[in-house]
Design a protein around this motif. Structure first.
Motif, PDB file in Angstrom:
ATOM      1  N   GLY A  71       0.581  -1.667  -0.109  1.00 17.98           N
ATOM      2  CA  GLY A  71       0.409   0.446  -0.419  1.00 17.98           C
ATOM      3  C   GLY A  71       0.722   1.286   0.014  1.00 17.98           C
ATOM      4  O   GLY A  71       0.236   2.297   0.409  1.00 17.98           O
ATOM      5  N   GLY A  72       2.438   0.917   0.054  1.00 21.43           N
ATOM      6  CA  GLY A  72       3.227   1.994  -0.176  1.00 21.43           C
ATOM      7  C   GLY A  72       3.093   3.214  -1.151  1.00 21.43           C
ATOM      8  O   GLY A  72       2.613   2.771  -2.655  1.00 21.43           O
ATOM      9  N   THR A  73       3.512   4.689  -1.217  1.00 19.26           N
ATOM     10  CA  THR A  73       3.357   5.561  -2.709  1.00 19.26           C
ATOM     11  C   THR A  73       4.485   6.136  -2.914  1.00 19.26           C
ATOM     12  O   THR A  73       4.592   6.289  -4.117  1.00 19.26           O
ATOM     13  CB  THR A  73       2.154   6.359  -2.051  1.00 19.26           C
ATOM     14  OG1 THR A  73       2.987   7.468  -1.137  1.00 19.26           O
ATOM     15  CG2 THR A  73       1.064   6.193  -2.121  1.00 19.26           C
ATOM     16  N   GLY A  74       5.351   5.742  -1.738  1.00 21.40           N
ATOM     17  CA  GLY A  74       7.016   6.350  -2.707  1.00 21.40           C
ATOM     18  C   GLY A  74       7.390   7.574  -1.700  1.00 21.40           C
ATOM     19  O   GLY A  74       8.023   8.367  -2.313  1.00 21.40           O
ATOM     20  N   LEU A  75       5.747   7.953  -1.077  1.00 22.90           N
ATOM     21  CA  LEU A  75       6.298   8.794  -1.010  1.00 22.90           C
ATOM     22  C   LEU A  75       6.595  10.149   0.573  1.00 22.90           C
ATOM     23  O   LEU A  75       6.752  10.652   0.795  1.00 22.90           O
ATOM     24  CB  LEU A  75       5.036   9.977  -1.057  1.00 22.90           C
ATOM     25  CG  LEU A  75       4.597   9.659  -2.817  1.00 22.90           C
ATOM     26  CD1 LEU A  75       3.148  10.837  -3.297  1.00 22.90           C
ATOM     27  CD2 LEU A  75       5.666  11.358  -3.708  1.00 22.90           C
ATOM     28  N   GLY A  76       6.064   8.471   1.018  1.00 22.69           N
ATOM     29  CA  GLY A  76       6.607   8.839   2.842  1.00 22.69           C
ATOM     30  C   GLY A  76       7.821   9.784   3.330  1.00 22.69           C
ATOM     31  O   GLY A  76       7.282  10.800   4.300  1.00 22.69           O
ATOM     32  N   LEU A  77       8.561   8.622   3.151  1.00 25.93           N
ATOM     33  CA  LEU A  77      10.055   9.651   3.716  1.00 25.93           C
ATOM     34  C   LEU A  77      10.057  10.625   2.766  1.00 25.93           C
ATOM     35  O   LEU A  77      11.007  11.690   3.270  1.00 25.93           O
ATOM     36  CB  LEU A  77      11.365   8.735   2.488  1.00 25.93           C
ATOM     37  CG  LEU A  77      11.142   6.982   3.723  1.00 25.93           C
ATOM     38  CD1 LEU A  77      12.319   6.631   3.411  1.00 25.93           C
ATOM     39  CD2 LEU A  77      11.027   7.468   4.893  1.00 25.93           C
TER      40      LEU A  77
END
Ligand code: ADP
Length: 261
Positions: A220-226
């Motif tokens: 469910g990741g978007t690659g924007l969290g970090l």
């Protein structure tokens, strides 16, 4: 380099020399490239669920609608992709909100207790923590406080904790430690997860950068969290660092100024 040459004339319009301007445009080009890469990444990330939605809607329109079971199955898949689109757009909006508020220095600073911020973040990740039987150890003095935007700081802590949960095995331990070191407050998130290979570390905080795209999407990741965490840290005049070893685990550390003048 950008080179510009202009002849210099005297009052009789006689050439008396020339003006050579050499400007270093490396930074400008870098920014242009980043903007282009970002636009391409956004288009790609949005296009993938859109293509899937379009495909399933077309299949429904060309006959599958007559089959109730098939219709239900396709609608469930469409719903999943719509949710994914909504998550990507929500993350992108949050990122641009933080950038804008940072630019006009409008983050809502207030005195807050770090232990409260971390308790809230742990509460918000409770489902994932319980699902994997993960043990969260929190070490933070009750008196530790600072001037921060509590909502943004909670968001950064949630993103880091959520990642630690996602990329850790069941029944492992996540240690969260907050302490003052010199003139900064450090908040560390240490997991016993899969770790990250050294070559990925320099790009980890870029938007849409993922070590394993398929795995991130499945979780469910978007690659924007970090990228969001990095901007939140910067908006507070702080930074984020990471240390990691494959198969051993990762430690993400938020560095925040202890006191503002
Ligand atoms: P995502 O939504 O994919 O989790 P993030 O920006 O939060 O995006 O993280 C970027 C990438 O960094 C992830 O896809 C994952 O590969 C890696 N990563 C982040 N946190 C951890 C962690 N605690 N352990 C291992 N890998 C991590």
């Amino acid at each position: 380099f950008n080179v510009q040459c202009t002849p210099l004339m005297d009052s009789q319009k006689q050439r008396m020399g020339g003006l050579l301007v050499i400007s270093d445009v490396t930074q400008l080009r870098r920014l242009e490239n980043m903007r282009r890469d970002f636009a391409a990444s956004v288009s790609h990330e949005i296009k993938t669920p859109l293509t899937a939605i379009k495909g399933f809607v077309e299949t429904l329109c060309t006959g599958a609608l007559d089959d109730r079971e098939e219709t239900r199955r396709f609608l469930t898949i469409i719903d999943k992709h719509v949710n994914r689109l909504a998550t990507i757009i929500e993350d992108l909006m949050q990122l641009s909100r933080i950038e804008r508020d940072d630019e006009i220095q409008q983050i809502g600073l207030e005195r807050c207790r770090i232990a409260d911020v971390l308790d809230t973040a742990i509460g918000l990740c409770a489902d994932g923590i319980a699902e994997k039987g993960i043990h969260v150890q929190l070490s933070c003095a009750a008196s530790l406080s600072g001037c921060f935007d509590a909502t943004l700081l909670e968001q950064a802590a949630v993103n880091l904790l959520d990642n630690a949960v996602k990329y850790s095995p069941e029944k492992s331990t996540i240690r969260i430690e907050a302490l003052t070191v010199g003139d900064e407050i450090r908040i560390q998130f240490k997991d016993e997860g899969m770790g990250i290979a050294k070559k990925h570390l320099p790009r980890l905080f870029e938007r849409f950068y993922r070590v394993d795209k398929a795995r991130s999407r499945k979780l469910g990741g978007t690659g924007l969290g970090l990228a969001i965490v990095k901007h939140i840290a910067q908006a507070h005049g702080g930074s984020i660092t990471v240390e990691s070893e494959l198969e051993k685990g990762s430690t993400f550390c938020l560095h925040l100024p202890a006191e503002r003048i």
